[in-house]
Design a protein around this motif. Structure first.
Motif, mmCIF file in Angstrom:
data_model
loop_
_atom_site.group_PDB
_atom_site.id
_atom_site.type_symbol
_atom_site.label_atom_id
_atom_site.label_comp_id
_atom_site.label_asym_id
_atom_site.label_seq_id
_atom_site.Cartn_x
_atom_site.Cartn_y
_atom_site.Cartn_z
ATOM 1 N N ILE A 180 12.985 38.239 27.646
ATOM 2 C CA ILE A 180 13.657 38.888 26.523
ATOM 3 C C ILE A 180 13.809 37.877 25.392
ATOM 4 O O ILE A 180 14.316 36.776 25.611
ATOM 5 N N PRO A 181 13.382 38.215 24.161
ATOM 6 C CA PRO A 181 13.522 37.285 23.046
ATOM 7 C C PRO A 181 14.967 36.819 22.875
ATOM 8 O O PRO A 181 15.909 37.597 22.978
ATOM 9 N N LYS A 182 15.109 35.542 22.606
ATOM 10 C CA LYS A 182 16.396 34.876 22.384
ATOM 11 C C LYS A 182 17.273 34.804 23.637
ATOM 12 O O LYS A 182 18.407 34.338 23.571
ATOM 13 N N SER A 183 16.762 35.240 24.779
ATOM 14 C CA SER A 183 17.573 35.203 26.004
ATOM 15 C C SER A 183 17.346 33.891 26.743
ATOM 16 O O SER A 183 16.952 33.870 27.905
ATOM 17 N N PHE A 184 17.569 32.785 26.049
ATOM 18 C CA PHE A 184 17.405 31.464 26.645
ATOM 19 C C PHE A 184 18.774 30.886 26.976
ATOM 20 O O PHE A 184 19.698 30.947 26.171
ATOM 21 N N THR A 185 18.890 30.303 28.162
ATOM 22 C CA THR A 185 20.138 29.703 28.616
ATOM 23 C C THR A 185 19.904 28.233 28.932
ATOM 24 O O THR A 185 18.934 27.892 29.626
ATOM 25 N N LYS A 186 20.779 27.371 28.418
ATOM 26 C CA LYS A 186 20.681 25.949 28.744
ATOM 27 C C LYS A 186 21.186 25.757 30.172
ATOM 28 O O LYS A 186 22.342 26.048 30.485
ATOM 29 N N ILE A 187 20.291 25.282 31.063
ATOM 30 C CA ILE A 187 20.644 25.225 32.482
ATOM 31 C C ILE A 187 21.024 23.826 32.942
ATOM 32 O O ILE A 187 21.837 23.684 33.846
ATOM 33 N N PHE A 188 20.443 22.775 32.357
ATOM 34 C CA PHE A 188 20.858 21.421 32.694
ATOM 35 C C PHE A 188 20.250 20.442 31.695
ATOM 36 O O PHE A 188 19.462 20.809 30.829
ATOM 37 N N THR A 189 20.645 19.188 31.837
ATOM 38 C CA THR A 189 20.147 18.101 30.988
ATOM 39 C C THR A 189 19.471 17.058 31.861
ATOM 40 O O THR A 189 19.973 16.719 32.935
ATOM 41 N N ILE A 190 18.330 16.575 31.412
ATOM 42 C CA ILE A 190 17.630 15.493 32.104
ATOM 43 C C ILE A 190 17.922 14.206 31.341
ATOM 44 O O ILE A 190 17.678 14.127 30.131
ATOM 45 N N CYS A 191 18.456 13.206 32.029
ATOM 46 C CA CYS A 191 18.734 11.936 31.375
ATOM 47 C C CYS A 191 18.449 10.785 32.331
ATOM 48 O O CYS A 191 18.474 10.962 33.558
ATOM 49 N N THR A 192 18.175 9.622 31.772
ATOM 50 C CA THR A 192 17.857 8.432 32.571
ATOM 51 C C THR A 192 18.681 7.261 32.032
ATOM 52 O O THR A 192 18.185 6.487 31.218
ATOM 53 N N PRO A 193 19.929 7.128 32.435
ATOM 54 C CA PRO A 193 20.778 6.035 31.939
ATOM 55 C C PRO A 193 20.137 4.674 32.192
ATOM 56 O O PRO A 193 19.666 4.382 33.292
ATOM 57 N N GLY A 194 20.085 3.874 31.154
ATOM 58 C CA GLY A 194 19.518 2.541 31.282
ATOM 59 C C GLY A 194 18.019 2.479 31.124
ATOM 60 O O GLY A 194 17.441 1.384 31.103
ATOM 61 N N GLU A 195 17.359 3.612 31.051
ATOM 62 C CA GLU A 195 15.909 3.663 30.877
ATOM 63 C C GLU A 195 15.579 4.526 29.653
ATOM 64 O O GLU A 195 16.361 5.409 29.273
ATOM 65 N N THR A 196 14.434 4.271 29.046
ATOM 66 C CA THR A 196 13.979 5.073 27.916
ATOM 67 C C THR A 196 13.102 6.201 28.432
ATOM 68 O O THR A 196 12.019 5.960 28.976
ATOM 69 N N LEU A 197 13.567 7.436 28.297
ATOM 70 C CA LEU A 197 12.832 8.609 28.771
ATOM 71 C C LEU A 197 11.819 9.026 27.714
ATOM 72 O O LEU A 197 12.184 9.417 26.609
ATOM 73 N N ILE A 198 10.538 8.942 28.036
ATOM 74 C CA ILE A 198 9.476 9.253 27.083
ATOM 75 C C ILE A 198 9.176 10.750 27.066
ATOM 76 O O ILE A 198 9.121 11.382 26.011
ATOM 77 N N SER A 199 8.964 11.336 28.234
ATOM 78 C CA SER A 199 8.583 12.746 28.291
ATOM 79 C C SER A 199 8.884 13.318 29.672
ATOM 80 O O SER A 199 9.158 12.578 30.629
ATOM 81 N N VAL A 200 8.825 14.647 29.750
ATOM 82 C CA VAL A 200 8.950 15.372 31.025
ATOM 83 C C VAL A 200 7.684 16.234 31.144
ATOM 84 O O VAL A 200 7.645 17.353 30.648
ATOM 85 N N PRO A 201 6.612 15.725 31.778
ATOM 86 C CA PRO A 201 5.348 16.468 31.846
ATOM 87 C C PRO A 201 5.431 17.786 32.598
ATOM 88 O O PRO A 201 4.630 18.687 32.368
ATOM 89 N N GLY A 202 6.390 17.919 33.532
ATOM 90 C CA GLY A 202 6.471 19.157 34.303
ATOM 91 C C GLY A 202 7.534 19.061 35.376
ATOM 92 O O GLY A 202 8.360 18.143 35.389
ATOM 93 N N PHE A 203 7.488 20.032 36.296
ATOM 94 C CA PHE A 203 8.456 20.094 37.390
ATOM 95 C C PHE A 203 7.719 20.305 38.709
ATOM 96 O O PHE A 203 6.689 20.989 38.759
ATOM 97 N N ARG A 204 8.266 19.751 39.780
ATOM 98 C CA ARG A 204 7.725 19.990 41.116
ATOM 99 C C ARG A 204 8.149 21.373 41.601
ATOM 100 O O ARG A 204 9.011 22.020 41.005
ATOM 101 N N LYS A 205 7.548 21.823 42.699
ATOM 102 C CA LYS A 205 7.903 23.132 43.255
ATOM 103 C C LYS A 205 9.376 23.196 43.648
ATOM 104 O O LYS A 205 9.985 24.262 43.627
ATOM 105 N N SER A 206 9.952 22.054 43.997
ATOM 106 C CA SER A 206 11.359 22.000 44.366
ATOM 107 C C SER A 206 12.275 22.131 43.156
ATOM 108 O O SER A 206 13.485 22.309 43.310
ATOM 109 N N GLY A 207 11.711 22.027 41.942
ATOM 110 C CA GLY A 207 12.516 22.048 40.732
ATOM 111 C C GLY A 207 12.818 20.667 40.200
ATOM 112 O O GLY A 207 13.387 20.525 39.106
ATOM 113 N N GLU A 208 12.441 19.626 40.929
ATOM 114 C CA GLU A 208 12.686 18.259 40.490
ATOM 115 C C GLU A 208 11.790 17.925 39.303
ATOM 116 O O GLU A 208 10.575 18.154 39.348
ATOM 117 N N PRO A 209 12.331 17.375 38.211
ATOM 118 C CA PRO A 209 11.496 17.059 37.048
ATOM 119 C C PRO A 209 10.596 15.861 37.293
ATOM 120 O O PRO A 209 10.975 14.908 37.996
#
Length: 225
Positions: A180-209
């Motif tokens: 549904i258009p505009k039906s987007f929900t923010k579900i979580f945040t990906i962060c890496t304290p102490g490291e510089t996060l360049i990109s998130v190429p995808g997710f595993r089947k388990s949902g792990e980024p």
């Protein structure tokens, strides 16, 4: 040339790309399989490279969209005529989900002071070959160069990743609900304290980024005195 390679049956097919654009234009390729016939398809979209060049392209020149179907081994115009507007620019990464191809795109709207960008998602349905625009919520829709958007698939749902403009080590993950258009929900945040996060190429089947980080190698000082 594009090569379609089916690893399971060890078969590859070379496909010539006609009318590859240059100069003011860019060529985008998408790949999917028709849900009804299981026939692989390539969609080729030619679009204007920069928004400020739109005025130099006559309105009589339409978007160029061509579809290659493996069963016919031929390029042709799509069945549907609802092509994207000329003001839309595509991101090259695609996501394939339930017979649809998805791209993040930006619609550049002319204003008195130049151009204003509106982010959206463009989909292409592989059976009836129809394009569709999916509007994003306000938090994602307004183009800002430091709040980059990326598209991905989490399990069997479409997600948009938004770079945190105030913190380079984080991405907000927004999930689309039931297409549904505009039906987007923010579900979580990906962060890496102490490291510089360049990109998130995808997710595993388990949902792990799957993440890409920048690591600095520390070399201890050696005192030779």
């Amino acid at each position: 040339m594009v090569v379609l390679w089916n690893v399971s049956i060890r078969r590859a097919v070379a496909v010539d790309l006609p009318n590859v654009a240059g100069g003011k234009y860019k060529t985008l390729l998408g790949f999917g399989v028709c849900g009804e016939t299981c026939d692989p398809k390539i969609v080729k979209i030619t679009y204007i490279d920069h928004c400020y060049q739109m005025e130099s392209i006559p309105e009589s020149i339409p978007w160029q969209v061509e579809v290659f179907t493996l069963s016919t081994r031929a390029w042709r115009q799509p069945h549907s005529s609802n092509l994207p507007r000329k003001s839309i620019r595509f991101d090259r990464k695609q996501v394939v989900l339930d017979g649809f191809l998805y791209w993040i795109a930006t619609d550049w709207i002319a204003t008195d002071g130049g151009f204003r960008g509106i982010n959206l998602i463009i989909s292409f349905e592989t059976t009836f070959e129809q394009f569709r625009e999916i509007n994003l919520p306000n938090a994602l829709a307004h183009y800002q160069p430091y709040r980059e958007l990326f598209i991905s698939k989490l399990r069997e749902s479409l997600v948009v990743l938004q770079r945190n403009e105030y913190h380079n080590n984080g991405f907000f993950v927004w999930m689309m609900e039931d297409g549904i258009p505009k039906s987007f929900t923010k579900i979580f945040t990906i962060c890496t304290p102490g490291e510089t996060l360049i990109s998130v190429p995808g997710f595993r089947k388990s949902g792990e980024p799957i993440i890409e980080i920048l690591t600095y190698l520390w070399h201890p000082y050696e005192d030779n005195s």
